[in-house]
Design an enzyme around this catalytic site. Structure first.
Site, mmCIF file in Angstrom:
data_model
loop_
_atom_site.group_PDB
_atom_site.id
_atom_site.type_symbol
_atom_site.label_atom_id
_atom_site.label_comp_id
_atom_site.label_asym_id
_atom_site.label_seq_id
_atom_site.Cartn_x
_atom_site.Cartn_y
_atom_site.Cartn_z
ATOM 1 N N LYS A 85 27.588 42.621 37.892
ATOM 2 C CA LYS A 85 28.821 43.348 38.218
ATOM 3 C C LYS A 85 28.439 44.717 38.764
ATOM 4 O O LYS A 85 27.640 45.436 38.143
ATOM 5 C CB LYS A 85 29.630 43.562 36.948
ATOM 6 C CG LYS A 85 30.947 42.844 36.910
ATOM 7 C CD LYS A 85 31.606 43.131 35.577
ATOM 8 C CE LYS A 85 33.059 42.783 35.591
ATOM 9 N NZ LYS A 85 33.704 43.137 34.325
HETATM 10 C C1 E4P Z 1 37.098 42.576 34.306
HETATM 11 O O1 E4P Z 1 36.068 42.000 34.596
HETATM 12 C C2 E4P Z 1 37.197 43.651 33.325
HETATM 13 O O2 E4P Z 1 36.232 43.467 32.315
HETATM 14 C C3 E4P Z 1 38.515 43.699 32.609
HETATM 15 O O3 E4P Z 1 39.409 42.716 33.060
HETATM 16 C C4 E4P Z 1 39.088 45.073 32.444
HETATM 17 O O4 E4P Z 1 40.321 44.979 31.800
HETATM 18 P P1 E4P Z 1 41.023 46.164 30.983
HETATM 19 O O5 E4P Z 1 41.850 46.934 31.935
HETATM 20 O O6 E4P Z 1 41.843 45.448 29.969
HETATM 21 O O7 E4P Z 1 39.904 46.976 30.371
#
Ligand code: E4P
Length: 221
Positions: A85
């Protein structure tokens, strides 16, 4: 639409894998910190549970492309199904392009507009992750970004998968599917809430009550 779990907690991943609906996992530094385990050990364990079902996203934390690529190489060396990522920044785009050249799959995260998503697709991202819930928090329509990215993908034939992220409600899941998102990544609690329905519970209770009314010698179990 594929269903990923947005968690780094092994027990949650194991349970959903046993339900037969797990297609992958996404993690981020916040989720990794919550899991409270050694990062590499935990990622390796998650990757083993997910196995052939799909991918596991592990986030880089460097701000420069060199650092991101170095970390992407490291995390993807732990298992074949790990995807690196990288955040949506100019350095992130640079890192995506270099990862493509190295045969490393990337998930471009922290995407808050269709313009950002389009650029991530152009750079060669394997996944692009619009953060629906966080866009909603800012008073804009997060799902509209998902819809726009799905349309851009269709119009121009990008192979990047649209990964609907930061999902918080059952409606987010349904709307992601209707928008044509390739993937929805869900926190465990969002998934279990979507599974529950009072009529399912009531229906089951009444079936069991009626079943118990059949004399024991007239039923096989
Ligand atoms: C995506 O890969 C992220 O880890 C995640 O969806 C972030 O979500 P949040 O806004 O609930 O932290």
């Amino acid at each position: 639409m594929k269903i990923f779990l947005d968690t780094a907690v092994l027990e949650e991943i194991q349970e959903v894998a046993a339900w037969g609906i797990l297609d992958g996992v996404t993690t981020n530094p916040t989720l990794a910190a919550k899991a409270g385990r050694d990062f590499e050990t935990n990622l390796r364990a998650i990757s083993e549970i997910v196995g052939q079902r799909g991918t596991v996203s592990a986030e880089t934390v460097s701000l420069d492309a060199d650092g991101m690529v170095r970390e992407a190489k490291l995390v993807t060396s732990w298992a074949d199904n790990i995807v690196a990522k990288v955040p949506f920044t100019a350095e992130g785009l640079k890192a995506v392009r270099r990862c493509v050249d190295e045969g490393i799959r990337t998930n471009v995260t922290l995407v808050f507009s269709a313009a950002q998503g389009l650029l991530a697709m152009k750079a060669g991202a394997f996944y692009v992750s619009p953060f629906v819930g966080r866009i909603d928090d800012g008073g804009q329509d997060g799902m509209e970004v998902v819809r726009q990215l799905c349309e851009i993908k269709r119009l121009y034939g990008f192979e990047t998968e649209v990964l609907s992220a930061s999902l918080r409600t059952t409606l987010h899941i349904i709307d992601s599917a209707l928008a044509g998102a390739d993937i929805a990544t869900l926190p465990y609690t969002v998934l279990t809430k979507a599974m529950g329905h009072s009529l399912s519970r009531e229906g089951l209770a009444s079936f069991l009550k009626d079943w118990a009314g059949i004399p024991e010698n007239m039923r096989p179990f």
